[in-house]
Design a protein around this motif. Sequence first.
Motif, PDB file in Angstrom:
ATOM      1  N   ALA B 114      30.820 -19.281  41.123  1.00  0.00           N
ATOM      2  CA  ALA B 114      30.385 -19.901  42.364  1.00  0.00           C
ATOM      3  C   ALA B 114      30.507 -21.410  42.256  1.00  0.00           C
ATOM      4  O   ALA B 114      30.325 -21.991  41.195  1.00  0.00           O
ATOM      5  CB  ALA B 114      28.939 -19.526  42.655  1.00  0.00           C
ATOM      6  N   CYS B 151      26.860 -18.686  35.433  1.00  0.00           N
ATOM      7  CA  CYS B 151      27.158 -17.934  36.645  1.00  0.00           C
ATOM      8  C   CYS B 151      27.955 -16.686  36.289  1.00  0.00           C
ATOM      9  O   CYS B 151      28.928 -16.754  35.568  1.00  0.00           O
ATOM     10  CB  CYS B 151      27.966 -18.820  37.588  1.00  0.00           C
ATOM     11  N   THR B 152      27.505 -15.566  36.802  1.00  0.00           N
ATOM     12  CA  THR B 152      28.223 -14.323  36.516  1.00  0.00           C
ATOM     13  C   THR B 152      29.214 -13.987  37.612  1.00  0.00           C
ATOM     14  O   THR B 152      29.878 -12.969  37.553  1.00  0.00           O
ATOM     15  CB  THR B 152      27.250 -13.148  36.393  1.00  0.00           C
ATOM     16  N   CYS B 154      28.511 -13.202  40.752  1.00  0.00           N
ATOM     17  CA  CYS B 154      28.063 -11.980  41.409  1.00  0.00           C
ATOM     18  C   CYS B 154      28.110 -12.077  42.924  1.00  0.00           C
ATOM     19  O   CYS B 154      27.951 -11.081  43.601  1.00  0.00           O
ATOM     20  CB  CYS B 154      26.659 -11.653  40.982  1.00  0.00           C
ATOM     21  N   ASP B 155      28.299 -13.288  43.462  1.00  0.00           N
ATOM     22  CA  ASP B 155      28.501 -13.367  44.912  1.00  0.00           C
ATOM     23  C   ASP B 155      27.211 -13.404  45.716  1.00  0.00           C
ATOM     24  O   ASP B 155      27.239 -13.605  46.913  1.00  0.00           O
ATOM     25  CB  ASP B 155      29.263 -12.106  45.368  1.00  0.00           C
ATOM     26  N   CYS B 157      24.815 -15.438  46.001  1.00  0.00           N
ATOM     27  CA  CYS B 157      24.309 -16.675  46.558  1.00  0.00           C
ATOM     28  C   CYS B 157      25.091 -17.074  47.807  1.00  0.00           C
ATOM     29  O   CYS B 157      24.677 -17.953  48.541  1.00  0.00           O
ATOM     30  CB  CYS B 157      24.386 -17.790  45.522  1.00  0.00           C
TER      31      CYS B 157
HETATM   32  S1  SF4 Z   1      24.110 -15.932  42.618  1.00  0.00           S
HETATM   33 FE1  SF4 Z   1      25.744 -15.082  41.353  1.00  0.00          FE
HETATM   34  S2  SF4 Z   1      27.578 -16.156  42.013  1.00  0.00           S
HETATM   35 FE2  SF4 Z   1      25.829 -17.350  42.781  1.00  0.00          FE
HETATM   36  S3  SF4 Z   1      25.474 -18.806  41.120  1.00  0.00           S
HETATM   37 FE3  SF4 Z   1      24.134 -17.085  40.704  1.00  0.00          FE
HETATM   38  S4  SF4 Z   1      25.361 -15.858  39.296  1.00  0.00           S
HETATM   39 FE4  SF4 Z   1      26.782 -17.271  40.275  1.00  0.00          FE
END
Ligand code: SF4
Lengths: 356, 208, 822
Positions: B114, B151-152, B154-155, B157
């Motif tokens: 992200a 950050c994984t 994961c979308d 956010c």
């Molecule tokens: S919500 Fe998911 S995509 Fe957004 S910053 Fe956190 S880990 Fe990353």
Amino acid sequence: MAFIRVSSPHLHRPLSTNKVMQTVILATLPGLAALTLLFGWGSLINVIIASVVGLTFEALILKIRQRNPLPAIKDNSALLTCVLLGIALPPLAPWWLPVTGTFVAIVIAKQLYGGLGNNPFNPAMVAYALLLISFPVEMTQWVAPAALLDHGLSLGQSFSAVFNGTLLNGGTLFGSGTDAFTMATPLDGFKHKGALMADEYWQQNSAQPENIWQTWAIASTAFLLGGLYLLWKRIFTWHIPVAMLGSLLVMSLLFYGADASNYASPMVHLFSGATLFGAFFIATDPVTAATSNKGKLWFGAGIGVLVYVIRTWGNYPDAIAFSVLLMNFAAPFIDYYTQPRSFGHSKARKGIKNEP
Amino acid sequence: MIEFLAQHPVLAAVTGLLTLAALFGALLGYASIRFKVEGNPIVDQIDSLLPQTQCGQCGHPGCHPYAEAIANGDDINKCPPGGESTMEALAELMGRDPMPLDADPDTIGVKKVAYIREDECIGCTKCIIACPVDAIVGATKLMHTVIESDCTGCDLCVEPCPVDCIDMLPVETTVKNWGWNRPQGPNARFEHQVFASDRPFTTDGRAV
Amino acid sequence: MRLWDFHGGIHPEENKQQSVQQALVKAPLPKQVVLPLQQHIGAPAEPLVSVGDTVKTGQLIAQADDFISANIHASISGTVTAIDERPIPHASGMSDLCIVIESDGQDDWVKLEPIADWQNADSETLLNAIARAGIVGMGGAGFPTAVKARIREQHTIDTLVINAAECEPYITADDMAMRTYPERLIQGVQILSQLVKPSRCLIGIEDNKPEAIKALHSATKDTDIDVVVVPTKYPSGGEKQLIQILTGREVPSGGLPADIGVICQNVGTAIAIAKAVILGEPLISRITTLTGNAMTRRQNVDVRLGTPINELLDFAGFNAALASRLIMGGPMMGFTLTSDRLPVVKTTNCLLAPTSQEFPDPEPESPCIRCGMCEQACPAELLPQQLHWFAKAEEFEKAQLFNLFDCIECGACSYVCPSSIPLVQYYRFAKTEIHKEQEEAKKAERAKIRFEQRQARLEREEAEKIAARNARMAAAAAKSAAAKAAAPATSGASPVTQGLAQGLDEAAAKKLKIQRAAATVALKKAEKALTEAALDSNASPDNKAILEANHKAAQEKLAAIDQQLNGGAQAKTQAGANPQPAVATNPNGLDDAALKKLKIQRAAASVALKKTEKALAEATDENRVQLEATFKAAQDKVSDIEQQLGIASAQPASNEQSVAAPSADQEKILKQAKIAAAASKAAMKKAEKALVHAQSIGDTDEIAAKEAAIVTAKANAEKAADKLAALQGVTPKAPAAASHSASDATPETDLAAKQEKALKQAKIIVAATRTALKKAKKALAEAQDSKDPEAIKAQQAVVERCKTKFTGAEQTLAQLTSSDVC
Ligand code: SF4
Ligand code: SF4
Ligand code: SF4
Ligand code: SF4
């Protein structure tokens, strides 16, 4: 100015797969020549039929598999398989024998397993074993050495024999009236010597004008020469042939030493049948053999022992095909347990398990 | 006894087989105790195969809950971030048949991260609340930013952001993480194997 | 001397003659140099110059940024024209950060600092000189030499090996260096042996370099350095292989030569060390072989680092039309460059431009026939065909079991493979994938931990909220019974507040449960809020005493004033909604959502406040008794709430303590102090207001009483302010207690949380002071209406004070915001 990107190394030894295969085929020539001289045109005809049909099969199946057949044909591997099969089949075998054989070798044993490099079993030997089981009569009829025949078969006669099963003079090659043309191979004969003692048997046979043993020994020596040429060319390492011949020698010495009257001598085992041909041309097939040097020793030794065991106590006079196939089975297992000790490791890893 | 058996060969055979069966049974039983492997509880094993993206695309609030669901018989094909390989590993572990992934094939396996367009961020903190791994830092009314290494992708956010200032960008290739691609193999067409060209190159080594 | 052999190896054509026909020359000075910040293994260097700076040759322009890193020096004098991403020589063909220097044509050197008496210098001096000069392994890998030379600190070294084998075909850079500067090399070796103090010192050189061997023999005549000639076989120049040849020892898998008491340095590195120590010259140039049949002047050149490769190629008479590829390094391990607009770097030992006759395009890969030739050639005694098989099938675990990571990527296997399989590329691919997998596994593990921590935190907060709510509800139940009996008047308030609660509930429903819980709590509390606290949005639960005093004073006053406030009491009850939420959420703190809620509540409260004031104005003097009863009930409620608040605030505090105990403590004290200060200020204000009322009514007794109250309140406020000031002096040093992820707060998050908190506080203060100012102004207006000169004066003073405070607060806020922006 942009240049191409390729991974190192940028230099390659100019020895490609097709050259390797070509060299091996070359190395069979002395043996093939000896067979032709000694037993007539039969072997050569076998080789020619097998090669033509084999290459056609290879091309067809690659087309069906939607691969480009050209590189595969050019790598000479199919040709080599066919040549080996042709040599292994009895001379003057009816034409459908090599044809069936090449079909089994190329289509089933090689391509259906994924083509070159992926076949677990030696294709030529798979074909040989299958033919031997399916057509035991035809497969065990080995023509008598040409020298023993009153009149050798001409080339034309040979072709006729192969394709029509008849001789030009109307007689049949095989069957009841053909004894003049075929005779048991020495190993076969020895196996079926019945109640005769070994020396009695020898006496009977040596009574023949030309010693059949010498004939076979000459052919074997020709293959030995070809094999030594390959060793000198470093196409393969010494491990498999030496281990195989060594273990066969040891086995036959042991039993011959213990009971010379019932067991064949080491010389018989080494220089008759397909022993030397098998040691240098069949067992060394890299695709289906064990990989590491240590593994190759085990692999070769296993073949040697099996050959002796099957020849002596089994139902078939010669045993190269079955021994090689059995050891092909064992090759992956041998590989796992004979990994070399890598540089910087205190000991070799055995098997595929994680070290604790 | 011996004579009796000799007279009734069928009985003898049955007895022999039964004895053998009992013997092997005992042996196996002993082996299973003697060589017992103290494994993780199955849920932990499953969890360790899941990618830990915590995205909830599997319909569970995080990877561990999905692991529990799988242990209780849920399908193994619901994790798009894990892709084919995770599904296969799960099939192997659970002794089930592999099944096609339950996801849009385009979205499988692309690693993303992200990225907040910082001058557009209004500091609403909604993404912070959504992020399952606390990978966003920031304060109310202040610009927020994503800790890339945490950050994984994961979308989760993206959707809550009221001004749509979060992008999911594919993880960039740099000199540091670049690597040779897998050669095309023996059956590739020739022009794919040799990169001889004076056209520019893509990062995976193929001519454009 | 006994030599050992290593397994495998190959004998490719050497092709070294082409480039040794001419003597070593200096390449022409470049007009521009591009110096990548990372020319070594480890962290990139940190630039010390900026665009526009003028630099001299040899000046340090980027400094080692880590333990494993290396300095970079200007290789030419001139002006820094750019520090940006430029394509660098790397197999990927990608760009990295570089410093670009435009030459002034002067080649004006900085003053060098040689170590004159190097034979007697201590190791620290020598090591520093080497580190300062930015020397890295020049053989190809580029490991910072100073780091390697320090190895002595942890290992016992008995053998120093100088790698002069140079086994790769075509490359002759070391050969020429040894022929040209044998003495420098020996000096370098002597410096190295002074550093590592080995018992023997071996120079391993392949027997295909007779001239270099001769030069070395004569140069080492009076030293105890052994020149050992080893048979030519690729890759005898591999560090591990050379060590095995010379010592018979095997570097353990995954280990270092130092583990077996050996340290190995390359010829070029040794010469660079000698130059750095004896001449003080940093590493700004190197010897590079220019060879391959696509060049007409194949030779070795001494070239400044950063020189564009195309200039060098021009110098060597390169014909691009003939070249089949362009390689940096040798034919076995070098990598192709996709462009010639790239700089020479510290590890550029060779530029090879072969024709397509020399290096034809690779044959298409054909299947592995398991011929085992690769295995016979592999110096690492691996099973390359198995590794290839596993890499191809992407069975990386098995590849690792077959010791993939012991592969040195020497290329011997690919060289012999009759199927022309790009084996090394398969291994590189597998290694990259494995590294990626490991990285991902690590990341997944971290994500899991972070997720679990977050989950635990949310649960804990939820549990706390529930506990607090339960306590409150129990208390509220008891209270409402009492309230019903004592003051029917107040009961009217509850439907209103409940409605409000529902409204807020809805708003909060989107947020996390915690916040919803907090909202409910706040609103419930509001129900029982202090009647008197209406004016005071900063009232504190933590200073009960002050509140109590406040209430007593207010009660007395109100009792003394009129009886009118019947309806007013109700309004005030509603208005009281505000202070409580503020109180409730402040200790928990730092939750943004709570803050938002607080703001909403404050807005609601100001509406209520206005209503109250209106009611007060309208109130007539009746019913003093009834009023008194109301206030008693209210007072009871107050003390009750205070108790609950005590619990509620204690919990978050302890929670914070568990997270970050020391700072949380400080944080808490500070907060309490602030609250106390605010409360006392509010009390003072209240008292002042009461005074105004009293004055407007004209009751002199009341006025006197109020004046006394104001004095007390003022004293209180001052005390609180002092304390706060003292505490604030201390706190900046304390780390912020509760950032978002307090449990694993990184410095950034700490900082951010701190800023965020400060900002929030500042905002609250601004809002509070603004309200105070408004109130004061209003009071002033009232006083003016009542035409009481004294009251007017007093109110004017109050307004003045409020104004100052307000501007002060605003300034603080402005400062904070601006500092945040930058
Ligand atoms: S919500 Fe998911 S995509 Fe957004 S910053 Fe956190 S880990 Fe990353
Ligand atoms: S879909 Fe998302 S939450 Fe579910 S298991 Fe996969 S990564 Fe975890
Ligand atoms: S040299 Fe090539 S073909 Fe031979 S075993 Fe190795 S990888 Fe296979
Ligand atoms: S590249 Fe690796 S596998 Fe191949 S020969 Fe060199 S060390 Fe062995």
